[in-house]
Design an enzyme around this catalytic site. Structure first.
Site, PDB file in Angstrom:
ATOM      1  N   SER A   1     -29.474 -36.075  42.130  1.00 60.77           N
ATOM      2  CA  SER A   1     -29.241 -37.184  41.216  1.00 60.77           C
ATOM      3  C   SER A   1     -29.146 -38.484  42.016  1.00 60.77           C
ATOM      4  CB  SER A   1     -27.940 -36.975  40.436  1.00 60.77           C
ATOM      5  OG  SER A   1     -27.684 -38.071  39.576  1.00 60.77           O
TER       6      SER A   1
ATOM      7  N   GLU B   1     -28.216 -36.666  47.056  1.00 61.18           N
ATOM      8  CA  GLU B   1     -27.693 -37.851  46.385  1.00 61.18           C
ATOM      9  C   GLU B   1     -28.585 -39.061  46.654  1.00 61.18           C
ATOM     10  OE1 GLU B   1     -22.912 -37.828  46.296  1.00 61.18           O
ATOM     11  OE2 GLU B   1     -23.769 -38.037  48.282  1.00 61.18           O
ATOM     12  N   CYS B   2     -29.092 -39.678  45.631  1.00 58.57           N
ATOM     13  CA  CYS B   2     -29.824 -40.947  45.714  1.00 58.57           C
ATOM     14  C   CYS B   2     -30.966 -40.875  46.731  1.00 58.57           C
ATOM     15  CB  CYS B   2     -28.855 -42.088  46.018  1.00 58.57           C
ATOM     16  SG  CYS B   2     -29.507 -43.722  45.589  1.00 58.57           S
ATOM     17  N   GLY B   3     -30.765 -41.361  47.944  1.00 58.19           N
ATOM     18  CA  GLY B   3     -31.810 -41.248  48.952  1.00 58.19           C
ATOM     19  C   GLY B   3     -32.208 -39.814  49.197  1.00 58.19           C
TER      20      GLY B   3
END
Length: 443
Positions: free
Chosen positions: A409, A319-321
């Site tokens: 994502s 997720e993200c990072g």
């Protein structure tokens, strides 16, 4: 389930008024007085809850009528009220900003709003601001306000005298370095990075005590239905979760759900550990990999361990990072390039401004996963997205990439909104997105 407890929504006319530190200082003030204080945060925020947990000594959960759902908001507050002496909810942005706003949550729960108003450079206009907040929505109770960053006792008296009938001044907080806490591009500095956070909070609590803010808000009665039993969809699954200064954006509600579904949770540090714990699935949550690019790139044994996990086809959520760490290259804000895991082609580069912000959903055959996006980096990749989130508010929808067990994502999901879909991800099952024409949205 029913309980009565003093409670308040700590809010403000807008961001930057000081409500986060006031909430934390109030929690510490009442905790130091021997009270059991429970604090909650409105909206999808990771950083404020870290500080609020240290301030209160209790777990902090997110509340958001859309993302977490109205029933969960009621249940979490009512459950906390069973043994709490005080409940504080920190709002997000301004009192009426967003949909649903902090005001919407306060009305839903019957909790009065307690605005913190930055009074610098302000005299009688303070009363006008308070009047507007108190009367803008007749259904929202606003009985008191807090003046922040006053210049002198006389300044505080002027503010008190300016208030309209029916609204009183709970306290006037002087300008004081104890009421400041460092921040960076995603918000407050993480609580674990501040070695003197306890001392800062005690000093801030003393400032509030001297300003007369040691009284309790009025009592409210909270009621809720007990939640339905959680299906044991992850029985026997061991999930390794990255958790350190680079990867730390973890909702307590997400962790609770994984455990309730039967998963065994174990933690590791991509920064300092040399190997992964034994696990059936891996989770790289969001955080600040851009601040630790060199350290992550230099930890070759860990990079190889994660690559082996992925090569074996085992499930992995990034997720993200976490997505940033999965690319070939991360370019930090100084323009320095760092070699990452290389599980997906391309690179991420830190931008000079916010790239995405807002509430989003991921619709799949299993269920609708609600959450948000918030990032300062740009992704360049040749991969074609398997799915896209649906934008509820804010910037454009985020791509979701699925490859050999990896789901990556920028989207941050709130797991309790979609247990079936979350279980499918950690079991390595295919995500089948629902075309936009079939999507439905229930606020």
């Amino acid at each position: 389930m029913k309980a009565t407890v003093p409670a308040a929504m700590i809010t403000a006319p807008g961001s930057g008024q000081g409500k986060s530190m006031v909430t934390a200082a109030l929690a510490r003030l009442h905790r130091n007085a021997g009270r059991n204080v429970r604090v909650f945060k409105h909206g999808p925020d990771y950083l404020d809850p870290m500080v609020l947990e240290v301030a209160s000594g209790q777990p902090v959960y997110q509340l958001h009528p859309w993302m977490t759902g109205e029933e969960e908001c009621r249940w979490r507050l009512t459950e906390a009220a069973q043994d709490a002496d005080l409940i504080l909810v920190e709002g997000s942005m301004g009192l009426f900003d967003g949909d649903p706003s902090s005001a919407d949550l306060a009305k839903l729960m019957g909790i009065p709003a307690l605005p913190v108003i930055d009074a610098r450079g302000m005299a009688q206009t303070f009363g006008a601001v308070a009047l507007g907040l108190a009367t803008f929505d007749p259904e929202l109770p606003v009985y008191q306000v807090i003046a922040n960053r006053i210049g002198s006792p006389r300044h505080g008296d002027m503010l008190r005298e300016s208030l309209p009938e029916g609204v009183s001044l709970l306290g006037a907080i002087p300008r004081n370095d104890a009421m400041n806490i460092p921040d960076r591009h995603l918000g407050l500095v993480q609580a674990g990075e501040l070695d003197d956070l306890d001392q800062r909070l005690d000093a801030a609590a003393q400032v509030l005590a001297e300003a007369g803010l040691d009284g309790l808000p009025q009592e409210v009665t909270l009621t809720a239905e007990a939640p339905r039993p959680t299906p044991r969809l992850l029985e026997g699954i061991r999930i390794a979760i990255a958790k350190d200064a680079a990867f730390s954006f973890l909702y307590r509600g997400n962790l609770d759900l994984l455990s309730a579904m039967g998963a065994e949770l174990t933690y590791f540090s991509p920064l300092t550990d040399s190997d992964l714990p034994e696990a059936d699935a891996l989770w790289l949550p969001g955080g600040y990999p851009e601040l630790h690019g060199a350290t992550l790139a230099a930890n070759t044994p860990m990079l190889e361990a994660v690559r082996r996990h992925h090569a074996s086809g085992k499930p992995m959520l990034a997720e993200c990072g976490g997505l940033m760490a999965c690319t070939e290259t991360l370019v930090d804000k100084n323009g320095d390039s760092h070699a990452m895991l290389g599980l997906m082609p391309g690179r991420v580069e830190m931008a000079g401004k916010l790239q995405a912000l807002g509430l989003q959903s991921l619709f799949a055959e299993q269920s609708e996963l609600r959450g948000h996006t918030y990032h300062h980096s740009r992704l360049e990749t040749g991969w074609v997205p398997t799915a896209r989130t649906r934008k509820i508010a804010g910037t454009e929808a985020e791509p979701v990439f699925c490859h050999n067990g990896l789901v990556a994502s920028y989207f941050h999901g709130y797991f309790p909104s979609a247990p079936e879909l979350v279980a499918a991800i950690f079991r390595g099952e295919a995500i089948t997105p629902i075309p936009s024409s079939k999507e439905t949205h229930h606020a």
